[in-house]
Design an enzyme around this catalytic site. Structure first.
Site, PDB file in Angstrom:
ATOM      1  N   GLU A   1      27.589  40.352  42.743  1.00  0.00           N
ATOM      2  CA  GLU A   1      27.885  41.767  42.954  1.00  0.00           C
ATOM      3  C   GLU A   1      28.091  42.447  41.609  1.00  0.00           C
ATOM      4  O   GLU A   1      28.595  41.818  40.665  1.00  0.00           O
ATOM      5  CB  GLU A   1      29.177  41.933  43.770  1.00  0.00           C
ATOM      6  CG  GLU A   1      28.986  42.130  45.256  1.00  0.00           C
ATOM      7  CD  GLU A   1      30.310  42.325  45.983  1.00  0.00           C
ATOM      8  OE1 GLU A   1      30.289  42.321  47.219  1.00  0.00           O
ATOM      9  OE2 GLU A   1      31.354  42.480  45.328  1.00  0.00           O
TER      10      GLU A   1
ATOM     11  N   ARG B   1      40.929  35.900  59.567  1.00  0.00           N
ATOM     12  CA  ARG B   1      42.087  35.007  59.727  1.00  0.00           C
ATOM     13  C   ARG B   1      43.337  35.777  59.394  1.00  0.00           C
ATOM     14  O   ARG B   1      43.286  36.921  58.968  1.00  0.00           O
ATOM     15  CB  ARG B   1      41.952  33.841  58.763  1.00  0.00           C
ATOM     16  CG  ARG B   1      41.716  34.386  57.336  1.00  0.00           C
ATOM     17  CD  ARG B   1      41.979  33.406  56.263  1.00  0.00           C
ATOM     18  NE  ARG B   1      41.354  33.792  55.015  1.00  0.00           N
ATOM     19  CZ  ARG B   1      41.921  34.539  54.064  1.00  0.00           C
ATOM     20  NH1 ARG B   1      43.129  35.019  54.236  1.00  0.00           N
ATOM     21  NH2 ARG B   1      41.277  34.830  52.963  1.00  0.00           N
TER      22      ARG B   1
ATOM     23  N   HIS C   1      41.258  36.964  39.849  1.00  0.00           N
ATOM     24  CA  HIS C   1      40.843  37.253  41.221  1.00  0.00           C
ATOM     25  C   HIS C   1      41.787  36.697  42.268  1.00  0.00           C
ATOM     26  O   HIS C   1      41.422  36.551  43.432  1.00  0.00           O
ATOM     27  CB  HIS C   1      39.429  36.727  41.488  1.00  0.00           C
ATOM     28  CG  HIS C   1      38.454  37.226  40.482  1.00  0.00           C
ATOM     29  ND1 HIS C   1      38.089  38.549  40.417  1.00  0.00           N
ATOM     30  CD2 HIS C   1      37.812  36.606  39.458  1.00  0.00           C
ATOM     31  CE1 HIS C   1      37.255  38.704  39.411  1.00  0.00           C
ATOM     32  NE2 HIS C   1      37.071  37.548  38.810  1.00  0.00           N
TER      33      HIS C   1
ATOM     34  N   LYS D   1      29.540  35.905  53.601  1.00  0.00           N
ATOM     35  CA  LYS D   1      29.900  37.202  53.024  1.00  0.00           C
ATOM     36  C   LYS D   1      28.639  38.055  52.851  1.00  0.00           C
ATOM     37  O   LYS D   1      28.704  39.285  52.883  1.00  0.00           O
ATOM     38  CB  LYS D   1      30.586  37.008  51.656  1.00  0.00           C
ATOM     39  CG  LYS D   1      31.814  36.087  51.695  1.00  0.00           C
ATOM     40  CD  LYS D   1      32.926  36.606  52.584  1.00  0.00           C
ATOM     41  CE  LYS D   1      33.993  35.550  52.834  1.00  0.00           C
ATOM     42  NZ  LYS D   1      34.918  35.910  53.923  1.00  0.00           N
TER      43      LYS D   1
END
Lengths: 182, 499, 499, 182
Positions: C200, C292, C235, C116
């Site tokens: 982040e 995916r 999340h 990522k």
């Protein structure tokens, strides 16, 4: 252990033995009644798992089928490969054949439950084999039932608006003396 | 909007209509005959009113009882479904008189269209092409013969009072006319309460192509494209699809415009279907307008994304259509197969009975509109339609293959269904090519028998099933894996020192 | 086209992929662990290969065993589903080396996106906006603290190796950093085989909006519109819908173009999902590309009419996309609800167990992608997702109401599911208004408990059920109505003179 | 005829009598244990039809419900009006309460089946009420279990990678002599 079953017109003998790793070794013989003429139709290595309700997973020589089996009044109703099969134990099959012979060949009986719309003949009438003798309605579709043979109407066991079902002999037709069906 | 709607029907269509009503926040009232106490539509409704004995005339066709049921349950509108009273203008009038909204066209349009003969004439006046034919209120053998010979055999006898294959007979020779007429007449009387019969020239293997139209009370009207319904057995549709493989955008626009014009000519409001025959030269002829929701409406819903029942309810409540023809873009391909209670191995004899096991297909793009369940007994008194399977795909081949998969997984035991027959049709090379017309089934499937290819496999399954079937399935499933005991079981044992 | 494809996954997604494969005429091979012998994906496949013991590392994550299973069954391609090995470039490479087609992006794109962090950098280079953050291969308490304070709390710790909420922790204060890091690290290691974590800045209640993209090997690429996935708990997405209520055609076109550009930048081929965060000022930030098939892909299928799995297979087989951006017109509205095995009354604890009874909703516009059945035991070893309910409607309100109806009919007994919680969300006035963001659930549903309004009704049902329950349900349903005896029964009696 | 049931924390007594036209007359009393405090919570005229499998149609004072009932290990699992209810006969309920009291109040037991990821304490450690003592993973989500009271860890009955299930006492915590929980 072996057991006989009838499917359609044929009789099969099924022999189930133990195979490898929990599988069954299943041999099927055709027409076992005539002992001399037994033919081994097929031998399978079978694995079966009950899934839920009437659903089973079956692996025959590695090929998988997802099927349904349920006991019905006429035998085991089986769904496999997108089609229905009626698998009948021989004692039921014998009665079934007798009924078919009796009901279909000699008298007029409806093939499905229904209501009589019209009786086309009277007692004493002479009828030809294949001649329409009574009109029955089921699920809003009319069907004309034909006499299974030539002869004389000896009895009418029903009337207009009567509810009838398979096996009920609606009209009895006797052969005339001296005459024989073709 | 209505607070509560009575659905004056039974089976899959009543269930389907009630689904949309519930989603719209509208209460649902079912009506039922004594044999239908455990029918699915009764179980799905918020409330249910028993109308009386099983014969339709004493229950689902009894206008007074149904209006009374609506009054008693305070339903402010009635949805008639298809069949039964759906196209009966007297019923629509009775609703009007009782202050109940009839979810369908106005009585005057219904009166016109209920007579297939009167509507033929109106269409001709408005320049919609019709098939050569003959009418009479006093048919006798002579007249039948004269008119038939004028048109030339074969001819078709049709019920003036309704469609759906009931009261319809093809006649190939003068000698068959009288018998065919009386059978058609009786069937029509039983099905529609009107035994009037008319005659039409039989076209040779045309396609049956119909257009779904929607018209609101404000004068807006659109069509939602066509449905190709040529796969028919004894004038009974069994497979429908949309779009039709031979329509190009131009012909579609022409026929669609004619369909909306036909509906307007009849003073039509609400959802309706304009049926055409399309011949090999791509000429089309008006057949009739079905002034109701059509059995095969789901395929149009699949390609347009529009809920036609919702539109019916909205239109009946006076709401504007909110659709514009140029914005309607049907997409992909949809096919419907009808599942009747009939035996494909015995000349499709109707087969009522008890459903011992049922597994309906599921999956992306698959919709099943069903009126049955495992344990349900299909009564003898009503239409043999049990369910409809609808498959959507990006194109015809994707939809067709999806339908084949779906039918392969449609398991109904205890009754007979034509599922394997339907699958064989879908796998026929001429069907795959899109070469369907009303002669398709007589031509290719007259001698069809179930293949019964897996006899030995069925035998093995029946023989082995008892060896793995658990003793009591429903109360306590006992899978192979150990279950996790619940807290009290475990601790109970633990405290007692048993483990 | 492939003759046989192995599906290297389990549960609802394996079942769903196999459906499309079967419809395409492609043979299907399932793989399974020892606890999954009776899992639905095994029962649905044409063939099945046991991989080994239950722990994922010894079964669904074991690359060698899966490649071997493909070899043994002569499968020429592998579909990885989502989760497990789906985003693992080593797996994709191993397929390539074994001469097996991997149905997904090329290894190099996967390698980039599997990280990522690396993909963040690539996107920034191509002018796709990203969120401020920090990376390290050697996090320690000090470094965590320093970077977090630089960004300003709250911050988000995320797994570099995969998405789906696994290995992710929100951290509000420096004191929580160490514990949160080690938990995230462990979860990430278990879920993706890679414990790398990055940090982040946490945006305040943004919307999660993602774009479905399709790119073929010939260089064609399109997006299929967005999915709004803001309804998240811990999340974890639980409700998704399309279109997003705040996107106008212009913003959709801008974001869609950015999504395709992002995919091209990564050298992406096949179906993928570009995730963005959208803030209150309608600024969007690249989050990651899910390389995916996405759990929530069915809502895009519902509004576009496109079977995304079919496209995946076709693209992997080298076929051209056959879609042009200007011709793609998503229509209507679709919502998905995820059904997990979890207890909404006990802080959504995962709840494996045996399903004693199951009734999944059906009806027009309803799709259920399910991996379970009555009698199935949900194992403890895998993801708690059991099924997904997808509702399509002409507009958002129609889809929402249809979903509420569907959830009201979703009955799963013996296990706990969040169905009543999902329904409460759909009925919340802010949801009805379309005011969804990632803060929605913490804001409105932190203290939610099942309403349990029908306690007395449940009591009556339990008390009366034994009085009407038949003795043996499965073998011989005995409805109230008399059954029609079969021919042999009737005539048997009749001949014996018994009646 | 009357029977007691527990739902959640409450006990109900259900009395079923015959009503009109095949209906049942059902009275529900709350908290029947304390005989003096019986309150009639509700009275229904109920009609019930078994549909298939576990599905029933229920009409209560004319309002219709389509529900499911199945016997589970803890009692009758009931689905009605879109929600699940656990209806427990009192003998089972008593054991259930005892278990809850025993398991939850004094020791550390997992709320769901899972696998032990990490043990955070050792025998002899002093722990506070609410302090995390063990990490369990189920369906790939980790949960940290807390000590139900302050005290000393006296026993650890499990280890990393062990499969555990509700009711298993993983860690035993004893109160310190002379100390009392708040």
């Amino acid at each position: 252990m072996s057991q006989d079953y009838v499917i359609g017109e044929k009789t099969y003998r099924v022999r189930v033995g133990s195979g490898e790793a929990g599988a069954f070794d299943v041999a099927i013989l055709e027409r076992p009644q005539e002992e001399g003429a037994q033919v081994e139709a097929r031998r399978f290595s079978a694995r079966i798992v009950w899934v839920e309700g009437n659903t089973y997973a079956l692996w025959l020589d590695g090929k998988k089928y997802l099927g349904q089996v349920v006991s019905g009044p006429e035998g085991d109703e089986v769904f496999i490969g997108g089609e229905n099969y009626l698998v009948v134990p021989p004692q039921k099959a014998t009665r079934r054949r007798a009924v078919a012979a009796h009901g279909a060949a000699k008298n007029v009986t409806p093939p499905m439950p229904g209501v009589v719309i019209k009786v086309l003949v009277g007692v004493g009438d002479r009828v030809e084999k294949g001649q329409g003798v009574i009109v029955v309605s089921a699920m809003k579709m009319e069907t004309t039932l034909a006499s299974p043979r030539s002869g004389i109407v000896t009895r009418i066991n029903t009337c207009v608006e009567a509810q009838v079902k398979p096996g009920d002999v609606l009209i009895e037709v006797e052969e005339e003396e001296g005459a024989k069906d073709g | 909007m209505f607070e509560k709607v009575l659905v004056a029907n039974r089976g899959e269509i009543a269930v389907r209509v009630m689904r949309t009503l519930s989603e719209m926040g509208i209460g649902t009232v079912a009506v039922y005959s004594e044999v239908d106490e455990k029918a699915l539509h009764v179980l799905c409704a918020d409330e249910a009113v028993c109308l009386g004995p099983a014969p339709p005339a004493q229950s689902y066709l009894d206008i007074e009882k149904i209006i009374d049921a609506a009054w008693r349950t305070k339903a402010s509108a009635i949805h008639p479904g298809y069949g039964f009273l759906s196209e009966n203008p007297r019923f629509s009038r009775a609703c009007l008189d009782a202050g109940i909204t009839f979810i369908g066209p106005p009585p005057r349009a219904m009166e016109l269209l209920a007579s297939k003969t009167a509507s033929r004439r109106t269409m001709a006046e408005h320049g919609v092409p019709i098939i050569a034919g003959a009418e009479s209120g006093n048919w006798d053998e002579d007249l039948l013969k004269r008119e038939a010979e004028k048109l030339g055999f074969p001819v078709l006898l049709k019920a003036a009072g309704g469609g759906g294959g009931k009261g319809m007979r093809t006649v190939h020779a003068a000698s068959e006319l009288a018998d065919a007429y009386s059978a058609a007449q009786r069937e029509a009387q039983a099905a529609f309460g009107d035994g009037t019969i008319y005659m039409e020239k039989l076209l040779s293997a045309p396609r049956h192509v119909e257009f779904q139209v929607l018209l609101d009370t404000q004068g807006n009207g659109v069509h939602l494209g066509e449905r190709e319904c040529s796969i028919q057995r004894r004038h009974q549709k069994i497979i429908e699809e949309t779009p039709c493989t031979v329509l190009d955008p131009e012909l579609r626009a022409t026929m669609g415009e004619a369909a909306v014009r036909a509906a307007r000519a009849a003073g039509y409001v609400n959802a309706g279907t304009v049926e055409f025959l399309l011949d090999a030269d791509r000429r089309f002829y008006f057949l009739e307008i079905n002034a109701r929701l059509q059995v095969e409406h789901p395929i149009t819903e699949a390609v347009t994304g529009i809920d036609i029942v919702r539109k019916q309810v909205e239109i009946a409540a006076g709401e504007p259509l909110g659709l514009r023809q140029e914005e309607l873009r049907p997409r992909g391909h949809a096919i419907e197969c009808r599942i009747y209670a009939e035996d494909p191995a015995a000349d499709f004899m109707p087969c009522p009975g008890t459903i011992l096991a049922l597994k309906e297909p599921v999956g992306p793009g698959i919709r099943v509109d069903s009126g049955i369940y495992a344990g349900y007994t299909v009564p003898i008194e009503y239409d043999p339609i049990l369910a409809k399977v609808i498959a959507y795909g990006e194109n015809r081949e994707a939809a067709r293959r999806r339908m084949v998969s779906a039918l392969s997984g449609y398991a109904a035991l205890g009754i007979k269904t034509p599922v394997s027959y339907l699958r064989a049709i879908l796998e026929h090379e001429e069907f795959i090519r899109g070469n369907t017309d009303t002669g398709f089934l007589p031509r290719y499937f007259a001698d069809w028998k179930p293949s019964q290819e897996l006899v030995l496999e069925a035998l093995v399954l029946a023989a082995l099933a008892p060896r793995v079937r658990p003793a009591a399935t429903i109360q306590a499933p006992s899978p192979d894996r150990a279950q996790f005991p619940s807290p009290f079981q475990t601790l109970g044992h633990w405290r007692l020192g048993e483990t």
